[in-house]
Structure formats: structure tokens, C-alpha cells
Design a protein around this motif. Sequence first.
Motif, short mmCIF file in Angstrom:
data_model
loop_
_atom_site.label_atom_id
_atom_site.label_comp_id
_atom_site.label_asym_id
_atom_site.label_seq_id
_atom_site.Cartn_x
_atom_site.Cartn_y
_atom_site.Cartn_z
N ILE A 255 -10.70 -190.81 73.97
CA ILE A 255 -11.73 -191.48 74.78
C ILE A 255 -13.10 -190.88 74.51
CG2 ILE A 255 -12.55 -191.76 77.17
CD1 ILE A 255 -9.61 -191.84 78.03
N ALA A 256 -13.15 -189.56 74.37
CA ALA A 256 -14.45 -188.87 74.22
C ALA A 256 -14.34 -187.83 73.10
CB ALA A 256 -14.83 -188.21 75.54
N PRO A 257 -14.38 -188.31 71.84
CA PRO A 257 -14.17 -187.38 70.71
C PRO A 257 -15.24 -186.29 70.60
CG PRO A 257 -14.51 -189.67 69.95
CD PRO A 257 -14.50 -189.70 71.43
N GLN A 258 -16.42 -186.53 71.18
CA GLN A 258 -17.50 -185.53 71.09
C GLN A 258 -17.47 -184.53 72.25
OE1 GLN A 258 -19.53 -185.85 68.42
NE2 GLN A 258 -18.46 -187.74 67.90
N ALA A 259 -16.61 -184.76 73.23
CA ALA A 259 -16.57 -183.88 74.41
C ALA A 259 -15.75 -182.62 74.10
CB ALA A 259 -15.98 -184.63 75.59
N THR A 260 -15.90 -181.61 74.97
CA THR A 260 -15.12 -180.37 74.82
C THR A 260 -14.14 -180.28 75.98
OG1 THR A 260 -17.06 -179.33 73.84
CG2 THR A 260 -15.34 -177.83 74.65
N PHE A 261 -12.89 -180.05 75.65
CA PHE A 261 -11.85 -179.94 76.70
C PHE A 261 -11.30 -178.52 76.69
CE2 PHE A 261 -12.06 -184.35 75.36
CZ PHE A 261 -12.33 -184.95 76.58
N ILE A 262 -11.37 -177.88 77.86
CA ILE A 262 -10.86 -176.51 77.98
C ILE A 262 -9.64 -176.54 78.88
CG2 ILE A 262 -11.38 -174.15 78.69
CD1 ILE A 262 -14.38 -174.88 78.39
N MET A 263 -8.51 -176.09 78.35
CA MET A 263 -7.28 -176.07 79.13
C MET A 263 -7.35 -174.89 80.11
SD MET A 263 -4.57 -177.70 79.59
CE MET A 263 -3.45 -177.22 80.90
N ALA A 264 -7.18 -175.16 81.41
CA ALA A 264 -7.19 -174.07 82.39
C ALA A 264 -5.92 -173.23 82.21
CB ALA A 264 -7.24 -174.64 83.79
#
Length: 325
Positions: A255-264
Motif C-alpha cells: 500500500i505504501a512502498p515509500q513508508a517505513t514500518f517498524i515492528m514493535a
Amino acid sequence: MILLTKPSQSGQVDLVPAIENLKREMNAVILAHYYQVDEIQDVADFIGDSLDLSRKAAATDADVIVFCGVHFMAETAKVLSPHKQVLLPDLAAGCSLAESAPADEFKRFVDQHPDHLVVNYVNTSAAVKALTDYCVTSSNAVQVIQSLPTDRKIIFGPDKYLGDWVQRESGREMLLWEGSCEVHEIFSEQAILELKQAHPEAKVLVHPECPGPVRDLGDVVGSTKRLLEAVEKGDPTGTYVVVTEPGIIHQMERIAPQATFIMAPAEVAGNEQGSCTTCNTCPHMKRNTLEKLYLCMKNRSPKIELPDDILQRARLPIERMLEVG
Ligand code: 13P
Ligand code: SF4
């Protein structure tokens, strides 16, 4: 190309095209939960949360439903489509919530409170659903509870944390069963606080199966679908702290290839750092692999079978769930 790793069972098989062929031959539909491994999500016809997957299972005109999720989800599909074949790649793919409410114990509890309506999270066995008035998912639990007559007392099972969230959101007090999700109950509150400090701009996305103090740190609290919608509507280059099972990040990245996802991280007793970045992977969801998916379609096994009386009695609470939200 992803090859079968046990050539003894069926020679060298390129799994993705083999699964596609079987799907056509069998007139099958592959349904997958967001917590499935990426390769399964990529081959599925539909990926969804518990509510949308149930709806797809009820509406499909396929002859065979291949359910890539855990056992209670495949059972729900069977209850909704009893005349279809429902396959589950690994029959041992369980759920700590469903297991926390064995049908005989739950029946004793219900019998002790005969004046209560019985509401259960969909994460229960079909035998427990047969003792239930209304099923809910995290997508519609608050709405279902708000729709119940205010003069009726309510039992809510089996997730005490989801129950606590629903109580707070709906303003209705309920008698809670003492179950919990082994994945969502171990997120580290301290580690999430540190992540918020390090990334003050980040949005924290929390599943309501988490305990209250962790939920309180969330900018968005909701089902897997709701968390994906938050990414869809949010900053496409933003940062998101993900406080649910990491399988969902595959769709978030789409959905948001430019976003950063941090796993808690999870809180782990005895770990030197006090937290662990891989411990919130659901071991049950991850039992399904692309190889097991292929083999279950080829062998039409393992399949879900339920006694007729359970099939009949579990249907009404599930149908009531589908009507809301
Ligand atoms: P939802 O996808 O409905 O939010 O459920 C999460 C879950 O724990 C499934 O096991
Ligand atoms: Fe069950 Fe938790 Fe795994 Fe979902 S994440 S299947 S609730 S153990």
C-alpha cells in the motif's frame, strides 16, 4: 521459482504455477489471512481480516475453499459453506485464544450464568460457537455489543484484553472469560515508548488483542483491516510502528512502498535486552507454507469436518456476526 523441497513426495514441482493449475482444475478459491507468510499472500485470491474472510467464504461459488489461516477460521468457513470442501494446509494450525476456551469448561461457565447473553470472539472452536448467541470479530465487536438490549447481561469470551477494549469503547460492562493471545499479550510497553521517543512523528498501530497499557500507546487501535486502512489514508512516506503480527507488513508495504514500518518488539523474560523483535510471529499462522498449500490441494487433505449438530448450532451466531459492520 519456488520449488517443492521434498522431491520424494512429488518430484520437482514449481509451486506457484502448480497451485494455479490445481486452483483451476478444482474450481478452488484460496483465502488467506494477513498473518500468512508472504508467498501464500501472493498466491491467494483474497487476503483479509477475520470478518472479510468469513464473508468471502459464505459468498464464494467455488467448489473448494482452501483456507490459509488457522483452524477456527477454516471451521467458520465450513459452517458457512457446509456443502463445500474446506481445506487447511496444516490441521495443527491452532490459536491460543481458541484453545483457552475448551467447550466443556465454557459450557459450565455459561450454565452458571443462565441470564447472560453469550458473545464470543470468532477465535473459538465451532463447538464453543455452538454455545454462543453472537460471534464478533475485532472489526465489529463494539458495534455488536452496542446493538444488544441494555437490560441484558453479557458474557464475553475468550479474549480478556479484547473484552476490556470493547467494554471501554461501548460503555457496556461484561463478564469476561480469561483467555489471551500469546502473540499480542507480550508486546513490550517500554520498547514501544522508546520507539515513540526515537520516532516522534511515527503513527503507532495497535491490534485490540493487546493489553490496555499497550493499546493506550496507539494512535490507531483496530482489526488488521482497520490498521491497513490507517496506512492507506496516512502519510505515504511516513513511519509506522506496527503492534500486531508482522505478516501484515507485507500488505502495508504494498500500500505504501515509500513508508517505513517498524515492528514493535516483544517483552521476553530472561532476554538481555528485555525485548525480542521476532517473538510476535504467530507460530500457528506460520505453520502453513506454500509447500503445504500445494500438497493439501493435490491430496484434497487435510480437510475440515464437523458433526452435523455443531454445523447447525454454530451457524446462527456466525450469521449474526456477518450482518454487522
Ligand atoms: P483480525 O484479522 O480479524 O483483526 O484478527 C486478528 C487475529 O488474531 C486473527 O487470528
Ligand atoms: Fe490466535 Fe493470536 Fe495467532 Fe491470532 S495471532 S491466530 S489470536 S494466537
